[in-house]
Write a protein that holds these residues in place. Sequence first.
Motif, PDB file in Angstrom:
ATOM      1  N   GLY A  18       0.835  -1.199   0.000  1.00  0.00           N
ATOM      2  CA  GLY A  18       0.000   0.000   0.000  1.00  0.00           C
ATOM      3  C   GLY A  18       0.875   1.256   0.000  1.00  0.00           C
ATOM      4  O   GLY A  18       0.633   2.204  -0.745  1.00  0.00           O
ATOM      5  N   ARG A  93      -6.974   5.495   3.137  1.00  0.00           N
ATOM      6  CA  ARG A  93      -7.502   4.209   2.674  1.00  0.00           C
ATOM      7  C   ARG A  93      -9.021   4.164   2.787  1.00  0.00           C
ATOM      8  O   ARG A  93      -9.717   3.716   1.902  1.00  0.00           O
ATOM      9  CB  ARG A  93      -6.901   3.057   3.503  1.00  0.00           C
ATOM     10  CG  ARG A  93      -5.435   2.854   3.277  1.00  0.00           C
ATOM     11  CD  ARG A  93      -4.822   2.029   4.380  1.00  0.00           C
ATOM     12  NE  ARG A  93      -4.947   2.721   5.660  1.00  0.00           N
ATOM     13  CZ  ARG A  93      -4.320   2.368   6.760  1.00  0.00           C
ATOM     14  NH1 ARG A  93      -3.561   1.297   6.773  1.00  0.00           N
ATOM     15  NH2 ARG A  93      -4.466   3.052   7.868  1.00  0.00           N
ATOM     16  N   ALA A  94      -9.511   4.598   3.923  1.00  0.00           N
ATOM     17  CA  ALA A  94     -10.952   4.504   4.178  1.00  0.00           C
ATOM     18  C   ALA A  94     -11.355   5.735   4.978  1.00  0.00           C
ATOM     19  O   ALA A  94     -10.505   6.480   5.461  1.00  0.00           O
ATOM     20  CB  ALA A  94     -11.249   3.236   4.973  1.00  0.00           C
ATOM     21  N   MET A 121      -5.306   8.168  -2.778  1.00  0.00           N
ATOM     22  CA  MET A 121      -5.849   6.873  -2.350  1.00  0.00           C
ATOM     23  C   MET A 121      -5.074   5.751  -2.994  1.00  0.00           C
ATOM     24  O   MET A 121      -4.807   5.799  -4.202  1.00  0.00           O
ATOM     25  CB  MET A 121      -7.311   6.765  -2.739  1.00  0.00           C
ATOM     26  CG  MET A 121      -8.174   7.622  -1.855  1.00  0.00           C
ATOM     27  SD  MET A 121      -9.729   7.937  -2.638  1.00  0.00           S
ATOM     28  CE  MET A 121     -10.246   9.356  -1.722  1.00  0.00           C
ATOM     29  N   GLU A 124      -7.424  -0.034  -4.692  1.00  0.00           N
ATOM     30  CA  GLU A 124      -8.491  -0.637  -3.889  1.00  0.00           C
ATOM     31  C   GLU A 124      -8.041  -1.909  -3.160  1.00  0.00           C
ATOM     32  O   GLU A 124      -8.405  -2.156  -2.011  1.00  0.00           O
ATOM     33  CB  GLU A 124      -9.610  -1.004  -4.851  1.00  0.00           C
ATOM     34  CG  GLU A 124     -10.975  -0.595  -4.434  1.00  0.00           C
ATOM     35  CD  GLU A 124     -11.936  -0.871  -5.570  1.00  0.00           C
ATOM     36  OE1 GLU A 124     -11.734  -0.301  -6.665  1.00  0.00           O
ATOM     37  OE2 GLU A 124     -12.851  -1.688  -5.353  1.00  0.00           O
ATOM     38  N   TYR A 126      -5.461  -2.626  -1.758  1.00  0.00           N
ATOM     39  CA  TYR A 126      -4.640  -2.416  -0.564  1.00  0.00           C
ATOM     40  C   TYR A 126      -5.354  -1.590   0.504  1.00  0.00           C
ATOM     41  O   TYR A 126      -4.734  -1.202   1.489  1.00  0.00           O
ATOM     42  CB  TYR A 126      -3.331  -1.704  -0.945  1.00  0.00           C
ATOM     43  CG  TYR A 126      -2.483  -2.482  -1.914  1.00  0.00           C
ATOM     44  CD1 TYR A 126      -2.211  -3.839  -1.695  1.00  0.00           C
ATOM     45  CD2 TYR A 126      -1.950  -1.876  -3.043  1.00  0.00           C
ATOM     46  CE1 TYR A 126      -1.432  -4.563  -2.594  1.00  0.00           C
ATOM     47  CE2 TYR A 126      -1.172  -2.600  -3.943  1.00  0.00           C
ATOM     48  CZ  TYR A 126      -0.927  -3.936  -3.711  1.00  0.00           C
ATOM     49  OH  TYR A 126      -0.152  -4.646  -4.593  1.00  0.00           O
ATOM     50  N   THR A 127      -6.644  -1.328   0.316  1.00  0.00           N
ATOM     51  CA  THR A 127      -7.315  -0.406   1.241  1.00  0.00           C
ATOM     52  C   THR A 127      -7.423  -0.949   2.668  1.00  0.00           C
ATOM     53  O   THR A 127      -7.647  -0.189   3.590  1.00  0.00           O
ATOM     54  CB  THR A 127      -8.714   0.006   0.733  1.00  0.00           C
ATOM     55  OG1 THR A 127      -9.384  -1.170   0.317  1.00  0.00           O
ATOM     56  CG2 THR A 127      -8.630   0.982  -0.410  1.00  0.00           C
ATOM     57  N   TYR A 128      -7.272  -2.245   2.838  1.00  0.00           N
ATOM     58  CA  TYR A 128      -7.380  -2.804   4.193  1.00  0.00           C
ATOM     59  C   TYR A 128      -6.006  -3.135   4.787  1.00  0.00           C
ATOM     60  O   TYR A 128      -5.914  -3.632   5.907  1.00  0.00           O
ATOM     61  CB  TYR A 128      -8.246  -4.088   4.163  1.00  0.00           C
ATOM     62  CG  TYR A 128      -7.602  -5.188   3.346  1.00  0.00           C
ATOM     63  CD1 TYR A 128      -6.851  -6.184   3.970  1.00  0.00           C
ATOM     64  CD2 TYR A 128      -7.710  -5.201   1.963  1.00  0.00           C
ATOM     65  CE1 TYR A 128      -6.230  -7.169   3.223  1.00  0.00           C
ATOM     66  CE2 TYR A 128      -7.096  -6.181   1.215  1.00  0.00           C
ATOM     67  CZ  TYR A 128      -6.361  -7.161   1.845  1.00  0.00           C
ATOM     68  OH  TYR A 128      -5.733  -8.112   1.101  1.00  0.00           O
TER      69      TYR A 128
END
Length: 164
Positions: A18, A93-94, A121, A124, A126-128
């Motif tokens: 990320g 990320r979120a 951002m 997607e 790697y968003t978690y």
Amino acid sequence: MHTVKAIYPGTFDPLTNGHLDLIARGAKIVDELVVAILRNSDKAAPLFTVEERQEMLTEATRDFHNVSVDTFGGLLVDFARERGAKAVLRGIRAISDYEYEFQMAMMNRKLDPELETLFMMPAEKYTYVSSRLIKGVFQLGGDVSALVPPLVVERLRSKVPSKR
Ligand code: PNS
């Protein structure tokens, strides 16, 4: 000539895909990107030393001609001023990242109104992903090889040899 230098600060304990994704995005839009590892983090005991984190980041970013890796202590605004950087790059990320990032951006603006914070951002997929989750999962024997560069997996193995 008008060039834009930005600082991408963080703890990077360890670097994840990320972070790398964000570095790649940032390196496309600024002329020079300095990845800066905070030396005196107030987070719980880090797994990797600052030197280890710097080695990993340097190796993982060596193909980017406009990215360098450094460390800093004290205030980010002072480091940015010293390095002649006009901007700080941070990833969101979120929505849960937003409040912390907003507070930091506003505090940095209060401390130095000339320094801008740029938010980008990551992909997607790697968003978690977070360094904290990577360490936790790896320490319990989980496979994190799709989420961090191979050199980080090797370093994790040498830090936590018994599990994998
Ligand atoms: O990856 P992290 O741990 O979320 O990064 C946090 C970091 C290093 C960007 C932040 O803690 C920082 O900039 N610390 C330096 C001290 C500082 O300037 N504090 C005032 C701004 S809130």
